[in-house]
Write a protein that holds these residues in place. Structure first.
Motif, PDB file in Angstrom:
ATOM      1  N   SER A  51      -0.986  -4.122  35.505  1.00  0.00           N
ATOM      2  CA  SER A  51      -0.957  -4.671  36.855  1.00  0.00           C
ATOM      3  C   SER A  51       0.068  -3.939  37.724  1.00  0.00           C
ATOM      4  O   SER A  51       1.175  -3.621  37.274  1.00  0.00           O
ATOM      5  CB  SER A  51      -0.614  -6.165  36.814  1.00  0.00           C
ATOM      6  N   LYS A  52      -0.305  -3.694  38.956  1.00  0.00           N
ATOM      7  CA  LYS A  52       0.606  -3.083  39.925  1.00  0.00           C
ATOM      8  C   LYS A  52       1.244  -4.144  40.820  1.00  0.00           C
ATOM      9  O   LYS A  52       2.057  -3.828  41.681  1.00  0.00           O
ATOM     10  CB  LYS A  52      -0.142  -2.073  40.783  1.00  0.00           C
ATOM     11  N   ILE A  53       0.849  -5.388  40.607  1.00  0.00           N
ATOM     12  CA  ILE A  53       1.347  -6.484  41.439  1.00  0.00           C
ATOM     13  C   ILE A  53       2.382  -7.319  40.707  1.00  0.00           C
ATOM     14  O   ILE A  53       3.412  -7.686  41.260  1.00  0.00           O
ATOM     15  CB  ILE A  53       0.175  -7.381  41.894  1.00  0.00           C
ATOM     16  N   VAL A  54       2.105  -7.597  39.422  1.00  0.00           N
ATOM     17  CA  VAL A  54       2.991  -8.459  38.630  1.00  0.00           C
ATOM     18  C   VAL A  54       3.568  -7.670  37.464  1.00  0.00           C
ATOM     19  O   VAL A  54       2.837  -7.008  36.733  1.00  0.00           O
ATOM     20  CB  VAL A  54       2.223  -9.687  38.090  1.00  0.00           C
ATOM     21  N   GLN A  55       4.878  -7.763  37.284  1.00  0.00           N
ATOM     22  CA  GLN A  55       5.553  -7.100  36.170  1.00  0.00           C
ATOM     23  C   GLN A  55       6.536  -8.075  35.519  1.00  0.00           C
ATOM     24  O   GLN A  55       7.741  -8.030  35.776  1.00  0.00           O
ATOM     25  CB  GLN A  55       6.285  -5.838  36.655  1.00  0.00           C
ATOM     26  N   LEU A  97      18.679 -15.118  38.168  1.00  0.00           N
ATOM     27  CA  LEU A  97      19.449 -14.038  38.778  1.00  0.00           C
ATOM     28  C   LEU A  97      18.616 -12.780  38.963  1.00  0.00           C
ATOM     29  O   LEU A  97      18.956 -11.916  39.780  1.00  0.00           O
ATOM     30  CB  LEU A  97      20.681 -13.723  37.915  1.00  0.00           C
ATOM     31  N   PHE A  98      17.531 -12.692  38.217  1.00  0.00           N
ATOM     32  CA  PHE A  98      16.628 -11.540  38.352  1.00  0.00           C
ATOM     33  C   PHE A  98      16.119 -11.413  39.788  1.00  0.00           C
ATOM     34  O   PHE A  98      15.931 -10.305  40.297  1.00  0.00           O
ATOM     35  CB  PHE A  98      15.454 -11.710  37.388  1.00  0.00           C
ATOM     36  N   VAL A  99      15.914 -12.539  40.460  1.00  0.00           N
ATOM     37  CA  VAL A  99      15.428 -12.511  41.842  1.00  0.00           C
ATOM     38  C   VAL A  99      16.442 -11.833  42.751  1.00  0.00           C
ATOM     39  O   VAL A  99      16.072 -11.113  43.696  1.00  0.00           O
ATOM     40  CB  VAL A  99      15.126 -13.942  42.341  1.00  0.00           C
ATOM     41  N   LEU A 100      17.731 -12.037  42.469  1.00  0.00           N
ATOM     42  CA  LEU A 100      18.769 -11.455  43.320  1.00  0.00           C
ATOM     43  C   LEU A 100      18.882  -9.942  43.156  1.00  0.00           C
ATOM     44  O   LEU A 100      19.047  -9.206  44.136  1.00  0.00           O
ATOM     45  CB  LEU A 100      20.122 -12.094  42.997  1.00  0.00           C
ATOM     46  N   PHE A 101      18.792  -9.491  41.922  1.00  0.00           N
ATOM     47  CA  PHE A 101      19.096  -8.097  41.639  1.00  0.00           C
ATOM     48  C   PHE A 101      17.869  -7.203  41.461  1.00  0.00           C
ATOM     49  O   PHE A 101      17.985  -5.997  41.332  1.00  0.00           O
ATOM     50  CB  PHE A 101      19.980  -7.999  40.387  1.00  0.00           C
ATOM     51  N   SER A 102      16.702  -7.795  41.456  1.00  0.00           N
ATOM     52  CA  SER A 102      15.496  -7.010  41.250  1.00  0.00           C
ATOM     53  C   SER A 102      15.164  -6.168  42.477  1.00  0.00           C
ATOM     54  O   SER A 102      15.365  -6.577  43.619  1.00  0.00           O
ATOM     55  CB  SER A 102      14.312  -7.937  40.946  1.00  0.00           C
ATOM     56  N   LYS A 103      14.637  -4.988  42.221  1.00  0.00           N
ATOM     57  CA  LYS A 103      14.165  -4.117  43.290  1.00  0.00           C
ATOM     58  C   LYS A 103      12.650  -4.143  43.399  1.00  0.00           C
ATOM     59  O   LYS A 103      12.060  -3.366  44.163  1.00  0.00           O
ATOM     60  CB  LYS A 103      14.664  -2.685  43.046  1.00  0.00           C
ATOM     61  N   LYS A 105       8.899  -5.551  44.354  1.00  0.00           N
ATOM     62  CA  LYS A 105       8.384  -6.070  45.615  1.00  0.00           C
ATOM     63  C   LYS A 105       8.182  -7.583  45.550  1.00  0.00           C
ATOM     64  O   LYS A 105       8.370  -8.294  46.538  1.00  0.00           O
ATOM     65  CB  LYS A 105       7.056  -5.389  45.959  1.00  0.00           C
ATOM     66  N   ASN A 106       7.796  -8.086  44.364  1.00  0.00           N
ATOM     67  CA  ASN A 106       7.512  -9.516  44.207  1.00  0.00           C
ATOM     68  C   ASN A 106       8.340 -10.102  43.061  1.00  0.00           C
ATOM     69  O   ASN A 106       7.784 -10.531  42.041  1.00  0.00           O
ATOM     70  CB  ASN A 106       6.021  -9.738  43.930  1.00  0.00           C
ATOM     71  N   PRO A 107       9.670 -10.156  43.189  1.00  0.00           N
ATOM     72  CA  PRO A 107      10.492 -10.648  42.075  1.00  0.00           C
ATOM     73  C   PRO A 107      10.217 -12.108  41.732  1.00  0.00           C
ATOM     74  O   PRO A 107      10.294 -12.497  40.571  1.00  0.00           O
ATOM     75  CB  PRO A 107      11.921 -10.449  42.575  1.00  0.00           C
TER      76      PRO A 107
END
Length: 271
Positions: A51-55, A97-103, A105-107
């Protein structure tokens, strides 16, 4: 013919492993269920590997599910005395915390999918052990959990056979083209017969096992349909290849995964 033989042999081996683990004892049951649970969680994450949308964070998700499952099991069989919340709370909340530091597009979407199999896969497997560990004074400890699997397998088998023999009207063609109303009704009726037979041979409560059959049959069908929908969304045929002729662990456990929470509720209320 070779495929039928392969399917039969691996299907029988799978049944033997499951049933044997319950008869051997609590440790064997916990280990076997935990092993299948981890594979099921891995298979769910693998749905999104292209998937290119969800990782989703697969390895963190598998580790988290294994740790939570282990802690809950150890607490249930009284092998830990400290408050497991001290470990559970960080496991559940630190991934935010992944939401804060993730780069990415859809954390938030990635985090949601990472958490999802903890509920969809890990929790039902823990409830399977809870059903196994349900307190019984006179009956065998495995009475309820083996009964659950027997009824789910009966429903799957006779829904398939009834559908092949009499199926004409599609149940949910958009998701599962091969399922029919005739097969569903056949599975339902034979599941009730199996429930009556199980109550008779195990000297169990007849009313309970009839009600259990009525609950397990439709929830098993829904579990199958839900996993089929997941696979259609991600465009895969099987969740895995660990069981030749059968697919993956999620393909084998899809019905029991969804039926387990409802059977657990029934057991808690009526058991």
């Amino acid at each position: 013919m070779n495929n039928i033989i392969t399917r039969a042999v691996w299907g029988a081996l799978f049944v033997v492993i499951i049933i044997s683990s319950f008869i051997v004892g609590a440790y064997a049951a916990a280990i076997v269920l935990g092993f299948f649970m981890c594979i099921g969680v891995f298979e769910f994450y693998r749905f999104f590997e292209k998937s290119k949308i969800v990782q989703p964070k697969s390895y963190s998700g598998i580790l988290g599910a294994a740790l939570i499952y282990t802690l809950l099991i150890l607490k249930q069989i009284n092998l830990v005395e400290f408050p497991i919340e001290l470990i559970l709370i960080p496991i559940v909340f630190l991934p935010f915390l992944f939401v804060l530091f993730s780069k990415q597009k859809n954390p938030l979407l990635d985090l949601t999918v990472t958490f999802f199999p903890w509920i969809y896969v890990m929790l039902p497997f823990y409830l399977m052990f809870s059903i196994y560990n349900y307190g019984l004074e006179t009956e065998p400890q495995w009475l309820y959990i083996i009964g659950l699997f027997v009824l789910v397998w009966t429903n799957d088998t006779f829904a398939y056979l009834s559908g092949r023999s009499f199926g004409k009207n599609k149940l949910f063609e958009r998701i599962s083209p091969k399922k029919t109303w005739e097969g569903t009704v056949g599975g339902f009726l034979f599941t009730i017969i199996a429930g009556v037979a199980y109550a008779y041979f195990m000297n169990g409560d007849l009313i309970f096992w009839i009600i259990a059959s009525v609950v397990i049959s439709p929830t098993s069908v829904l579990g199958d349909l839900i996993e089929s929908k997941f696979k259609r969304i991600v465009e895969v045929k099987d969740s895995g290849t660990i069981l030749p002729g059968h697919g993956g662990i999620l393909d084998r456990f899809d019905a029991v995964i969804y039926a387990t929470p409802f059977f657990y509720l029934l057991l808690t209320v009526l058991g």
